[in-house]
Design a protein around this motif. Structure first.
Motif, PDB file in Angstrom:
ATOM      1  N   SER A 128       0.825  -1.202   0.000  1.00 53.32           N
ATOM      2  CA  SER A 128       0.000   0.000   0.000  1.00 53.32           C
ATOM      3  C   SER A 128       0.861   1.253   0.000  1.00 53.32           C
ATOM      4  CB  SER A 128      -0.917   0.009   1.222  1.00 53.32           C
ATOM      5  OG  SER A 128      -1.773  -1.102   1.165  1.00 53.32           O
ATOM      6  N   ARG A 129       1.999   1.180   0.682  1.00 52.87           N
ATOM      7  CA  ARG A 129       2.913   2.320   0.700  1.00 52.87           C
ATOM      8  C   ARG A 129       3.386   2.631  -0.719  1.00 52.87           C
ATOM      9  NH1 ARG A 129       6.715   0.410   4.610  1.00 52.87           N
ATOM     10  NH2 ARG A 129       5.193   0.492   6.274  1.00 52.87           N
ATOM     11  N   ALA A 130       3.722   1.597  -1.482  1.00 52.36           N
ATOM     12  CA  ALA A 130       4.199   1.806  -2.858  1.00 52.36           C
ATOM     13  C   ALA A 130       3.096   2.401  -3.736  1.00 52.36           C
ATOM     14  CB  ALA A 130       4.695   0.480  -3.436  1.00 52.36           C
ATOM     15  N   VAL A 131       1.867   1.911  -3.565  1.00 56.53           N
ATOM     16  CA  VAL A 131       0.756   2.412  -4.382  1.00 56.53           C
ATOM     17  C   VAL A 131       0.441   3.863  -4.011  1.00 56.53           C
ATOM     18  CG1 VAL A 131      -1.687   2.103  -4.948  1.00 56.53           C
ATOM     19  CG2 VAL A 131      -0.184   0.106  -4.761  1.00 56.53           C
ATOM     20  N   THR A 150     -13.799   1.137  -3.132  1.00 54.10           N
ATOM     21  CA  THR A 150     -14.073   0.944  -1.702  1.00 54.10           C
ATOM     22  C   THR A 150     -13.708  -0.496  -1.339  1.00 54.10           C
ATOM     23  OG1 THR A 150     -16.343   0.385  -2.207  1.00 54.10           O
ATOM     24  CG2 THR A 150     -15.892   2.699  -1.690  1.00 54.10           C
ATOM     25  N   GLY A 151     -14.274  -1.016  -0.254  1.00 56.25           N
ATOM     26  CA  GLY A 151     -13.943  -2.368   0.186  1.00 56.25           C
ATOM     27  C   GLY A 151     -12.734  -2.345   1.096  1.00 56.25           C
ATOM     28  N   SER A 152     -12.309  -3.519   1.547  1.00 54.87           N
ATOM     29  CA  SER A 152     -11.229  -3.571   2.538  1.00 54.87           C
ATOM     30  C   SER A 152      -9.857  -3.329   1.912  1.00 54.87           C
ATOM     31  CB  SER A 152     -11.264  -4.913   3.272  1.00 54.87           C
ATOM     32  OG  SER A 152     -11.091  -5.961   2.345  1.00 54.87           O
ATOM     33  N   SER A 153      -9.668  -3.720   0.641  1.00 53.81           N
ATOM     34  CA  SER A 153      -8.309  -3.679   0.073  1.00 53.81           C
ATOM     35  C   SER A 153      -7.681  -2.291   0.033  1.00 53.81           C
ATOM     36  CB  SER A 153      -8.298  -4.300  -1.323  1.00 53.81           C
ATOM     37  OG  SER A 153      -8.876  -5.575  -1.296  1.00 53.81           O
ATOM     38  N   PRO A 154      -8.400  -1.224  -0.397  1.00 57.84           N
ATOM     39  CA  PRO A 154      -7.728   0.077  -0.508  1.00 57.84           C
ATOM     40  C   PRO A 154      -7.593   0.844   0.804  1.00 57.84           C
ATOM     41  CG  PRO A 154      -9.941   0.219  -1.429  1.00 57.84           C
ATOM     42  CD  PRO A 154      -9.757  -1.191  -0.951  1.00 57.84           C
ATOM     43  N   GLU A 190      -2.401   5.635   4.167  1.00 59.56           N
ATOM     44  CA  GLU A 190      -1.065   6.148   3.842  1.00 59.56           C
ATOM     45  C   GLU A 190      -1.167   7.520   3.160  1.00 59.56           C
ATOM     46  OE1 GLU A 190       1.830   5.419   4.719  1.00 59.56           O
ATOM     47  OE2 GLU A 190       3.196   6.189   3.189  1.00 59.56           O
ATOM     48  N   LEU A 191      -2.169   7.720   2.304  1.00 57.51           N
ATOM     49  CA  LEU A 191      -2.358   9.030   1.662  1.00 57.51           C
ATOM     50  C   LEU A 191      -2.693  10.099   2.712  1.00 57.51           C
ATOM     51  CD1 LEU A 191      -4.306   8.007  -1.577  1.00 57.51           C
ATOM     52  CD2 LEU A 191      -1.985   8.961  -1.476  1.00 57.51           C
ATOM     53  N   ILE A 192      -3.500   9.731   3.706  1.00 57.93           N
ATOM     54  CA  ILE A 192      -3.825  10.679   4.785  1.00 57.93           C
ATOM     55  C   ILE A 192      -2.557  11.028   5.567  1.00 57.93           C
ATOM     56  CG2 ILE A 192      -5.074  10.936   6.975  1.00 57.93           C
ATOM     57  CD1 ILE A 192      -7.280   9.113   5.702  1.00 57.93           C
ATOM     58  N   ARG A 193      -1.732  10.015   5.834  1.00 59.64           N
ATOM     59  CA  ARG A 193      -0.465  10.277   6.534  1.00 59.64           C
ATOM     60  C   ARG A 193       0.410  11.235   5.718  1.00 59.64           C
ATOM     61  NH1 ARG A 193       4.503   9.634   6.565  1.00 59.64           N
ATOM     62  NH2 ARG A 193       4.550   8.454   4.625  1.00 59.64           N
ATOM     63  N   MET A 194       0.467  11.025   4.409  1.00 60.36           N
ATOM     64  CA  MET A 194       1.287  11.893   3.558  1.00 60.36           C
ATOM     65  C   MET A 194       0.730  13.317   3.542  1.00 60.36           C
ATOM     66  SD  MET A 194       1.844   9.241   0.444  1.00 60.36           S
ATOM     67  CE  MET A 194       3.498   9.264  -0.192  1.00 60.36           C
ATOM     68  N   HIS A 195      -0.600  13.433   3.600  1.00 62.46           N
ATOM     69  CA  HIS A 195      -1.206  14.768   3.671  1.00 62.46           C
ATOM     70  C   HIS A 195      -0.792  15.461   4.971  1.00 62.46           C
ATOM     71  CE1 HIS A 195      -4.109  17.987   3.506  1.00 62.46           C
ATOM     72  NE2 HIS A 195      -4.622  17.593   4.654  1.00 62.46           N
ATOM     73  N   ARG A 196      -0.849  14.727   6.084  1.00 64.01           N
ATOM     74  CA  ARG A 196      -0.562  15.324   7.397  1.00 64.01           C
ATOM     75  C   ARG A 196       0.910  15.591   7.607  1.00 64.01           C
ATOM     76  NH1 ARG A 196      -4.707  11.484  10.739  1.00 64.01           N
ATOM     77  NH2 ARG A 196      -6.577  12.686  10.224  1.00 64.01           N
ATOM     78  N   GLU A 197       1.747  14.635   7.184  1.00 62.95           N
ATOM     79  CA  GLU A 197       3.166  14.711   7.555  1.00 62.95           C
ATOM     80  C   GLU A 197       4.059  15.215   6.445  1.00 62.95           C
ATOM     81  OE1 GLU A 197       4.359  10.932   9.165  1.00 62.95           O
ATOM     82  OE2 GLU A 197       2.610  10.859  10.508  1.00 62.95           O
ATOM     83  N   GLU A 198       3.612  15.110   5.199  1.00 62.74           N
ATOM     84  CA  GLU A 198       4.494  15.475   4.088  1.00 62.74           C
ATOM     85  C   GLU A 198       3.899  16.566   3.213  1.00 62.74           C
ATOM     86  OE1 GLU A 198       5.396  11.739   2.168  1.00 62.74           O
ATOM     87  OE2 GLU A 198       6.198  10.893   4.023  1.00 62.74           O
ATOM     88  N   VAL A 210      -0.876  -5.268  -7.810  1.00 59.28           N
ATOM     89  CA  VAL A 210      -0.050  -5.135  -6.607  1.00 59.28           C
ATOM     90  C   VAL A 210      -0.665  -6.054  -5.562  1.00 59.28           C
ATOM     91  CG1 VAL A 210       0.711  -3.559  -4.791  1.00 59.28           C
ATOM     92  CG2 VAL A 210       0.644  -2.773  -7.172  1.00 59.28           C
ATOM     93  N   ILE A 211       0.041  -7.122  -5.221  1.00 54.91           N
ATOM     94  CA  ILE A 211      -0.560  -8.168  -4.390  1.00 54.91           C
ATOM     95  C   ILE A 211       0.416  -8.593  -3.293  1.00 54.91           C
ATOM     96  CG2 ILE A 211      -1.956  -8.933  -6.367  1.00 54.91           C
ATOM     97  CD1 ILE A 211      -0.167 -11.294  -6.744  1.00 54.91           C
TER      98      ILE A 211
END
Ligand code: F6R
Length: 248
Positions: free
Chosen positions: A13-16, A40-44, A50-58, A238-239
């Motif tokens: 997920s980090r890479a995606v 939606t669903g559990s996979s994404p 990670e995108l939220i973290r990048m918004h907050r921290e980067e 990506v699996i």
């Protein structure tokens, strides 16, 4: 289909998320919107976290992001617990600076005779935005992408779809049992998905291993709609290792 295998969903997920962030920033430098197709669903969930973290921290900004979700149950009220509109707000939109009005989720509240018109407008809105730069996908145990169930044609458009029994069974716990689980959903068509300039499909866990093998190594067939991605010039799977366990 090019396939990247990671030790676990978190690494993957980090890479995606990094690829999505790079695309958003590239479009910002060009002064352009970044048009994302979202799932939606559990996979994404781990990608959105990670995108939220990048918004907050980067300092990753979503001010130029325009998004179109793949699907929504029908009928479905937007503030219902199980709605995909609500899911997207909780998992991503409420935590980043995407302007309200820039994100779109198919409307689950329309009278049935208005749905066909709505699905045409949804496709027209994607076109008007410049087409999808990037489409994120999960995969059903039966090979569905969006809610394009087995039998969906490669040229299918955005439409109201009858859900497979297996899809309803997988969702039943969220709805308090099979009888309360919707029978239909509005979904982007296969042709809308294949129209994206980049497609990344996520799959985690052993449960997805057989269908991943079919999609990657099997024939292109309507019996496994994810196999249509073999015809896309810029698709990536990506699996995690468990989902890769049946690849030869
Ligand atoms: C969701 C969607 C579905 C899911 C698929 C996998 O918007 O379009 O195709 O991606 O059912 O769901 P999970 O990730 O929960 O295994």
């Amino acid at each position: 289909i090019p396939t990247h295998i990671y030790a676990d969903a978190k690494d993957a997920s980090r890479a995606v998320a990094q690829e999505i962030a790079d695309l958003i920033r590239q479009k910002q430098r060009e002064g352009k919107p970044c048009v994302l197709g979202l799932a939606t669903g559990s996979s994404p969930k781990t990608v959105y976290a990670e995108l939220i973290r990048m918004h907050r921290e980067e300092g990753l900004s979503f001010h130029n992001v325009v998004s179109f979700n793949l699907d929504e149950y029908y009928p479905m009220e937007p503030d219902s617990l199980q709605s995909y509109w609500r899911f997207m707000r909780e998992q991503l939109f409420d935590h980043v600076d995407i302007p309200q009005g820039n994100y779109h989720v198919p409307k689950g509240t329309l009278p049935v005779d208005k749905v066909a018109e709505f699905t045409k407008q949804y496709e027209a809105a994607i076109e008007a935005a410049g087409g999808l730069d990037f489409q994120l996908l999960g995969i059903g145990g039966n090979g569905h992408i969006g809610f394009n169930e087995p039998g969906s044609l490669i040229n299918s458009h955005t439409r109201l779809m009858m859900l497979d029994n297996s899809t309803r069974a997988a969702a039943a716990a969220d709805f308090g049992g099979l009888p309360k689980t919707p029978r239909k959903a509005i979904t982007m068509g296969v042709s809308s998905i294949l129209g994206a300039r980049r497609v990344v499909l996520l799959a985690w866990g052993e449960r997805k291993a057989p269908v991943i093998r079919g999609a990657v190594e099997g024939l292109v067939t309507e019996l496994n709609p994810a196999s249509y991605l073999q015809t896309h010039p810029n698709a990536l799977f990506v699996i995690d290792q468990a989902a890769a366990s049946e690849l030869t």
